[in-house]
Design an enzyme around this catalytic site. Structure first.
Site, mmCIF file in Angstrom:
data_model
loop_
_atom_site.group_PDB
_atom_site.id
_atom_site.type_symbol
_atom_site.label_atom_id
_atom_site.label_comp_id
_atom_site.label_asym_id
_atom_site.label_seq_id
_atom_site.Cartn_x
_atom_site.Cartn_y
_atom_site.Cartn_z
ATOM 1 N N ALA A 113 0.716 -1.331 0.286
ATOM 2 C CA ALA A 113 0.192 0.181 0.153
ATOM 3 C C ALA A 113 0.910 1.326 0.191
ATOM 4 O O ALA A 113 2.152 1.224 0.382
ATOM 5 C CB ALA A 113 -0.780 -0.060 0.689
ATOM 6 N N GLY A 158 0.399 -6.038 0.380
ATOM 7 C CA GLY A 158 -0.527 -5.953 -0.692
ATOM 8 C C GLY A 158 0.029 -6.395 -1.761
ATOM 9 O O GLY A 158 -0.535 -7.104 -2.954
ATOM 10 N N GLU A 161 0.394 -10.041 -1.797
ATOM 11 C CA GLU A 161 -0.847 -10.401 -1.701
ATOM 12 C C GLU A 161 -2.154 -10.237 -2.562
ATOM 13 O O GLU A 161 -2.242 -11.152 -3.516
ATOM 14 C CB GLU A 161 -2.117 -9.748 -1.017
ATOM 15 C CG GLU A 161 -1.293 -9.355 0.895
ATOM 16 C CD GLU A 161 -2.695 -8.786 1.637
ATOM 17 O OE1 GLU A 161 -3.588 -9.109 2.198
ATOM 18 O OE2 GLU A 161 -1.583 -7.473 2.257
ATOM 19 N N GLU A 181 3.530 -6.265 7.531
ATOM 20 C CA GLU A 181 2.778 -6.182 8.387
ATOM 21 C C GLU A 181 2.917 -7.052 9.608
ATOM 22 O O GLU A 181 2.435 -6.729 10.938
ATOM 23 C CB GLU A 181 1.757 -5.699 7.590
ATOM 24 C CG GLU A 181 0.812 -6.515 6.592
ATOM 25 C CD GLU A 181 1.384 -6.669 5.636
ATOM 26 O OE1 GLU A 181 0.436 -6.605 4.662
ATOM 27 O OE2 GLU A 181 2.561 -6.722 5.499
#
Length: 191
Positions: A113, A158, A161, A181
């Site tokens: 992100a 992300g 992901e 994270e």
């Protein structure tokens, strides 16, 4: 069988440097020849995601190229919006056989992100952004054709992901991946 056949065709297109674990830069460059490629902060918003429909013997392969070099391909609101539109168009396109997700920026797949952008968001915007990112990654995972993440460089948070949402991940030997994270006891929120 269809997914494996399409993956084999796409892997053949990626070239021997990816299949054999060769040089990372060669792997990234081999995916798509790019005329007029620009790097740096001069990339315009509409260029943050490059969608290319290949032709000739590679007809039916679509390449989604992340292109936010100034932010290490971090997932911004604009990039998520563009990816959502692209994936939405791809899921109904009967001519698409395979989707390849890659970076247009050497040495980085996706840094996750865009935390600089997120710091400027109101708390209600953050929740909306995470929901949209999760929905977009789920749409990518549910595409009715094989999806391949070509990872050359770093895939964090992300970004990883997003790669995990693909059916197949092909990584250069220099690729680095992680869900950073989790060190902060935060659950990966996008996928």
């Amino acid at each position: 069988r269809v997914r494996l056949a399409a993956a084999a065709a796409a892997t053949a297109y990626l070239g021997p440097s990816v299949r054999g674990g060769g040089a990372a830069a060669a792997a990234a460059a081999a995916v798509i020849p790019s005329a007029g490629r620009r790097y740096g902060s001069e990339a315009k918003e509409e260029e943050e995601l490059r969608v290319r429909y290949l032709d000739d013997e590679h007809k039916g392969i679509v390449v989604l190229g992340l292109n936010r070099s100034h932010a290490k391909n971090a997932l911004s609101k604009n990039l998520i919006k563009m990816m959502s539109k692209a994936v939405d168009a791809l899921k109904s396109d009967k001519k698409v056989r395979t989707v390849i997700l890659r970076s247009e920026v050497p040495g980085i797949f996706c840094a996750g992100a865009d935390l600089k952008e997120r710091a400027k968001m109101h708390s209600s915007e953050v929740s909306s952004f995470v929901s949209k990112a999760r929905a977009t990654i789920n749409e990518m995972a549910n595409l009715p054709v094989p999806t391949i993440a070509a990872i050359d460089g770093t895939a964090l948070g992300g970004g990883l992901e997003l790669a995990l949402a693909c059916d197949i991940r092909v990584a250069a030997s220099s690729a680095k991946m992680g869900l950073v994270e989790t060190k902060l006891a935060i659950i990966p929120g996008a996928g």
